[in-house]
Design an enzyme around this catalytic site. Structure first.
Site, short mmCIF file in Angstrom:
data_model
loop_
_atom_site.label_atom_id
_atom_site.label_comp_id
_atom_site.label_asym_id
_atom_site.label_seq_id
_atom_site.Cartn_x
_atom_site.Cartn_y
_atom_site.Cartn_z
N HIS A 1 53.03 41.74 58.90
CA HIS A 1 53.11 42.46 57.61
C HIS A 1 51.82 42.31 56.82
CE1 HIS A 1 54.28 38.90 55.03
NE2 HIS A 1 54.82 38.46 56.15
N ASP B 1 51.80 43.21 53.49
CA ASP B 1 52.11 42.97 52.07
C ASP B 1 52.15 41.47 51.82
OD1 ASP B 1 54.56 42.70 53.56
OD2 ASP B 1 55.71 42.90 51.70
N ASP C 1 50.14 33.98 55.14
CA ASP C 1 51.37 34.82 55.18
C ASP C 1 51.09 36.19 54.59
OD1 ASP C 1 53.98 35.71 55.23
OD2 ASP C 1 54.68 34.41 53.62
N GLU D 1 57.76 43.47 54.03
CA GLU D 1 58.46 42.27 54.51
C GLU D 1 58.86 41.37 53.35
OE1 GLU D 1 59.58 38.45 56.06
OE2 GLU D 1 57.92 38.79 54.69
N GLU D 2 57.95 41.21 52.41
CA GLU D 2 58.21 40.29 51.29
C GLU D 2 59.24 40.83 50.30
OE1 GLU D 2 57.40 37.40 51.64
OE2 GLU D 2 55.41 37.14 52.50
N ASP E 1 54.02 34.82 62.28
CA ASP E 1 54.37 34.81 60.85
C ASP E 1 55.19 33.57 60.53
OD1 ASP E 1 54.46 35.80 58.26
OD2 ASP E 1 56.19 37.09 58.61
N HIS F 1 53.48 31.50 49.61
CA HIS F 1 54.27 31.88 48.42
C HIS F 1 53.90 31.02 47.19
CE1 HIS F 1 57.81 34.00 50.71
NE2 HIS F 1 56.65 34.17 51.33
N1 BES Z 1 56.56 34.49 56.98
C1 BES Z 1 57.66 34.27 56.12
C2 BES Z 1 58.85 33.62 56.81
C3 BES Z 1 58.62 32.24 57.41
C4 BES Z 1 57.70 31.35 56.90
C5 BES Z 1 59.36 31.89 58.50
C6 BES Z 1 57.52 30.11 57.48
C7 BES Z 1 59.20 30.64 59.08
C8 BES Z 1 58.26 29.76 58.57
C9 BES Z 1 58.10 35.60 55.51
O1 BES Z 1 57.00 36.33 55.04
C10 BES Z 1 58.98 35.33 54.31
O2 BES Z 1 58.49 34.81 53.35
N2 BES Z 1 60.25 35.73 54.38
C11 BES Z 1 61.15 35.64 53.28
C12 BES Z 1 62.33 36.54 53.47
C13 BES Z 1 62.29 37.85 52.80
C14 BES Z 1 63.62 38.56 52.89
C15 BES Z 1 61.70 37.91 51.44
C16 BES Z 1 61.69 34.25 53.12
O3 BES Z 1 61.87 33.53 54.12
O4 BES Z 1 61.95 33.87 51.98
MN MN Z 2 55.46 36.40 56.38
MN MN Z 3 56.41 35.45 53.06
#
Ligand code: BES
Ligand code: MN
Ligand code: MN
Length: 455
Positions: free
Chosen positions: A86, A88, A119, A152-153, A179, A426
């Protein structure tokens, strides 16, 4: 494969500079102020794919932000890897806590600091560069397709429709994603699980206006006090979640699985010291690795109400709110848990207040088998670059589209991530190690080789 490390060594400065240019684009999908920038980032990714040698690159329109697509089909009878990532990023807030501006990347201590550095722009871009390497050195061993999204975010809300509509175009044998993170550079790992997610916003309403906290305090239900009590009651003294039926469908790990997890090279002392905490916290009877990887969790992500300005204002607020996330494991489902939460939360509200529970986006958990050739290919590639066999680790984070890739496209995903938990994704001062970036490019290139050899 020949010339892999030579090519990376000879081109690494350019790779880093190109990534820095991409990181300068504030592609925050959650904030409409950045709408134009998100689309600009999509176009920048498309151009980078084209420059690397991809054919038919395009921005595919969706009801939201565009999906970047590109492909190289060298021989339809050969296997096809579908790369997902992603472009974004999360909002950069709170801005005041960054040591340098989030969209003005700087290199410090061999790490690139910027929102999205890890990320996922930095990790996604490793795939563009590994592909470029294989094209320029004439050794791409299989077909490749790229699907890089911009939502994705914010929950990938339009991607399910997209992959359903473009099923034929996305035909492949395996999905490859960077990711996620690794345990450490010394102890490489492959992510074998992602959590599902149920995310809700709750609002507790008491009196029809803010009241004087002396005139009415103690006599009228205070929505903040009540919301806090309700939230606190969601866990018992052992940190078990009290929502009826919450654990009903949880697939318990076998004793053998837990034995293996206990062998994960994880340093708890280091973990605590890096976070500045004296003790960890969680469900009694489970280790930190288990709490994160195989147990469902519940957390308040934000809470507000009443007076938070300077000084003291004596007020009994009319409303209080919170954002609550539950991370899910197999075989819980977002829909089931969201319904159970809503029913329970409404039932525990005292008559002195009204409660409104509003679900946000969610997603289903995913677990990857480790006895498939694609896992072995990933493991072999990591051994080549890191000199050590990676251990399987289930992540606490979520990438909701991965479960849908399996449902809609009938494809498994390999989660070949090179981030570290300390990369501050984040958070303020997000960064990505240059060594992680370059080793990632190298590992991905070797994955193509070991994968193609096994097919
Ligand atoms: N890359 C992350 C997810 C992640 C980070 C998985 C570290 C395993 C280890 C992804 O960009 C993310 O932040 N996903 C969100 C979910 C989404 C629905 C906003 C999350 O996990 O909060
Ligand atoms: Mn991610
Ligand atoms: Mn993320």
């Amino acid at each position: 494969m020949k010339e892999v490390s030579e090519y990376i060594q000879a081109n690494k400065d350019r790779f880093i500079n190109e990534l820095i240019e991409l990181l300068k684009i504030p592609s925050v999908s959650a904030d409409s102020t950045y709408k134009g920038d998100v689309v600009n980032a999509a176009e920048a990714v498309r151009k980078s794919l084209e420059a690397a040698g991809a054919d038919n690159t395009e921005l595919c329109q969706t009801a939201g932000f565009p999906v970047v697509y590109g492909e190289k089909i060298i021989d339809p009878s050969k296997p096809t890897i579908l790369v997902y990532g992603h472009y974004d990023v999360q909002p950069a807030d709170p801005l005041g806590l960054w040591d340098s501006p989030p969209f003005d990347p700087v290199i410090k201590d061999e790490k690139i600091y910027a929102r999205g550095a890890c990320d996922d722009k930095g990790q996604m871009f490793m795939h563009v560069k590994a592909f470029e390497l294989m094209m320029r050195t004439n050794q791409l061993p299989c077909n490749v397709k790229f699907l890089i999204e911009g939502e994705e975010e914010v929950g990938s809300v339009n991607l399910e429709t997209f992959i359903t509509e473009y099923k034929e175009k996305l035909k492949a044998d395996i999905i490859l994603i960077s990711d996620t993170s690794m345990l450490s550079m010394e102890n490489p790992s492959i992510t074998t699980g992602l959590k599902g997610l149920s995310y809700l916003e709750v609002e507790v309403t008491g009196p029809n206006r803010d009241l004087h906290s002396g005139v009415y305090g103690g006599a009228v239900g205070n929505p903040i006090n009540i919301l806090c009590e309700m939230i606190a009651s969601l866990k018992d003294e052992n940190n078990y979640i009290t929502i009826p039926g919450f654990y009903e469908n949880v697939l318990e790990a076998s004793g053998k699985e837990r034995e293996l997890m206990a062998k994960t090279p994880f340093n708890l002392v280091d973990y605590k010291s890096k976070l500045g905490i004296d003790e960890v916290h969680g469900e009694i009877g489970y280790t930190t690795i288990e709490r994160r990887g195989i147990r469902p969790t519940l957390d308040v992500n934000g809470i507000w109400g009443g007076y938070i300005g300077e000084g003291a204002k004596t007020v009994l607020p009319s409303k209080a709110s919170a954002k609550i996330s539950m991370r899910l494991v197999p075989n819980q489902s977002d829909e089931e848990i969201t319904a159970k939460f809503k029913k329970h939360f409404e039932s525990i509200a005292p008559k002195s207040v009204k409660v409104n529970v509003r679900p946000h986006h969610g997603g289903e958990p995913y677990v990857m088998p480790i006895d498939i050739p694609e896992y072995e290919a990933a493991s072999e590639a990591i051994v080549k670059v890191f000199g050590k066999t990676p251990v399987p680790v289930r992540a606490g984070g979520s990438i909701p589209i991965v479960a849908l890739f399996e449902d809609v496209l009938d494809l498994k995903s390999i989660l070949l991530g090179f981030g570290l938990d300390t990369d501050a994704i984040h958070s303020p001062n997000e960064h990505y190690g240059i060594d992680n970036f370059l080793k990632g490019i190298e590992t991905i290139s070797y994955f193509y080789e070991s994968y193609s050899n096994r097919k």
